[in-house]
Design a protein around this motif. Structure first.
Motif, short mmCIF file in Angstrom:
data_model
loop_
_atom_site.label_atom_id
_atom_site.label_comp_id
_atom_site.label_asym_id
_atom_site.label_seq_id
_atom_site.Cartn_x
_atom_site.Cartn_y
_atom_site.Cartn_z
N ASN A 122 0.86 -1.18 0.00
CA ASN A 122 0.00 0.00 0.00
C ASN A 122 0.90 1.24 0.00
N ILE A 123 0.56 2.20 -0.82
CA ILE A 123 1.31 3.45 -0.87
C ILE A 123 0.57 4.49 -0.02
N ILE A 124 1.22 4.95 1.04
CA ILE A 124 0.61 5.90 1.96
C ILE A 124 1.37 7.23 1.86
N THR A 125 0.63 8.29 1.61
CA THR A 125 1.27 9.60 1.51
C THR A 125 1.22 10.31 2.87
N SER A 126 1.96 11.35 2.96
CA SER A 126 1.97 12.14 4.19
C SER A 126 0.78 13.09 4.20
N PRO A 127 0.51 13.75 5.31
CA PRO A 127 -0.54 14.79 5.32
C PRO A 127 -0.20 15.89 4.33
N ARG A 128 -1.22 16.62 3.93
CA ARG A 128 -0.99 17.72 2.98
C ARG A 128 -0.01 18.73 3.56
N LYS A 129 0.85 19.19 2.70
CA LYS A 129 1.85 20.16 3.12
C LYS A 129 1.30 21.58 2.98
N GLU A 130 2.03 22.50 3.53
CA GLU A 130 1.58 23.89 3.49
C GLU A 130 1.47 24.37 2.05
N GLY A 131 0.33 24.94 1.72
CA GLY A 131 0.10 25.44 0.38
C GLY A 131 -0.62 24.45 -0.52
N GLU A 132 -0.72 23.16 -0.10
CA GLU A 132 -1.42 22.16 -0.90
C GLU A 132 -2.91 22.20 -0.61
#
Length: 211
Positions: free
Chosen positions: A3-13
């Motif tokens: 499973n590919i898990i991304t990080s939380p949204r970054k600033e500006g996203e």
């Protein structure tokens, strides 16, 4: 499985999760890993080869195992994950033919591990599996097997019992639905035709004639 898990949204996203939570379910796998014998079951790659070659699984299907993990590999890991006292009946769904061990691509000795878990179930193992603190033995079954061993290891007693089989077998078929030890058995099986008597029996395997 991957499973590919991304990080939380970054600033500006503008898109993406605000938070990411990762929950690791151990389910006694750390204990399995620390066991010098049963840890080999964790090498499973979930290919399903042992299931496809298991004669028992082929006949009864996966739902009969009453577990998330069916088949030979399920018989090994389910008692260790969920408790031997709860899932020990799964161990009876094996003929120990050894086909699963032969075809396993990562060489897990499944038949050997199933046999050893059966020893754990009856208190003859190392008692290292989760749930072995609660006995799974039926006192009536223990007593019955002890009596059977006494008969089966004494030739004169065994011949005497066989001589009575032809007389009482028909009665057993009639009264089996009312006998506690036979009631459940005959519910799903046909009562066998037992022929007693001290007639000659020829053993083709050994070439010995018994009278």
């Amino acid at each position: 499985y991957n499973n590919i898990i991304t990080s939380p949204r970054k600033e500006g996203e503008l898109d993406g999760p605000k938070e990411v939570h990762i929950i690791l379910l151990d389910n006694n796998r750390s204990q399995m890993l620390s066991d010098p014998h049963y840890y080999r079951a964790l090498s499973c790659i979930r290919c399903g080869t042992c299931l496809n070659h298991c004669p028992v699984y082929d006949k009864i299907g996966g739902h009969a195992y009453l577990s998330t993990y069916p088949g030979p590999i399920g018989e090994v890991i389910s008692p260790q994950i969920f408790g031997l006292n709860k899932f020990s009946p799964m161990l009876d769904l094996c003929s120990l033919c050894g086909r699963c061990s032969e075809v396993c691509p990562v060489q897990i000795p499944l038949a050997e591990l199933i046999r050893d878990l059966r020893s754990e179930r009856v208190g003859q193992g190392r008692k290292s599996v989760v749930g072995t603190d609660v006995t799974t033995q039926n006192p009536a079954e223990i007593k019955a097997m002890a009596q059977f061993a006494s008969l089966a290891t004494n030739p004169s007693k065994w011949r005497f019992v066989l001589s009575l089989a032809g007389v009482f077998a028909p009665l057993g078929k009639v009264f089996a639905p009312f006998v506690p030890l036979l009631k459940t058995w005959v519910k799903y099986r046909e009562f066998p035709q037992i022929s007693g008597g001290l007639h000659k029996k020829v053993s083709q395997m050994q070439g010995v004639i018994y009278e």
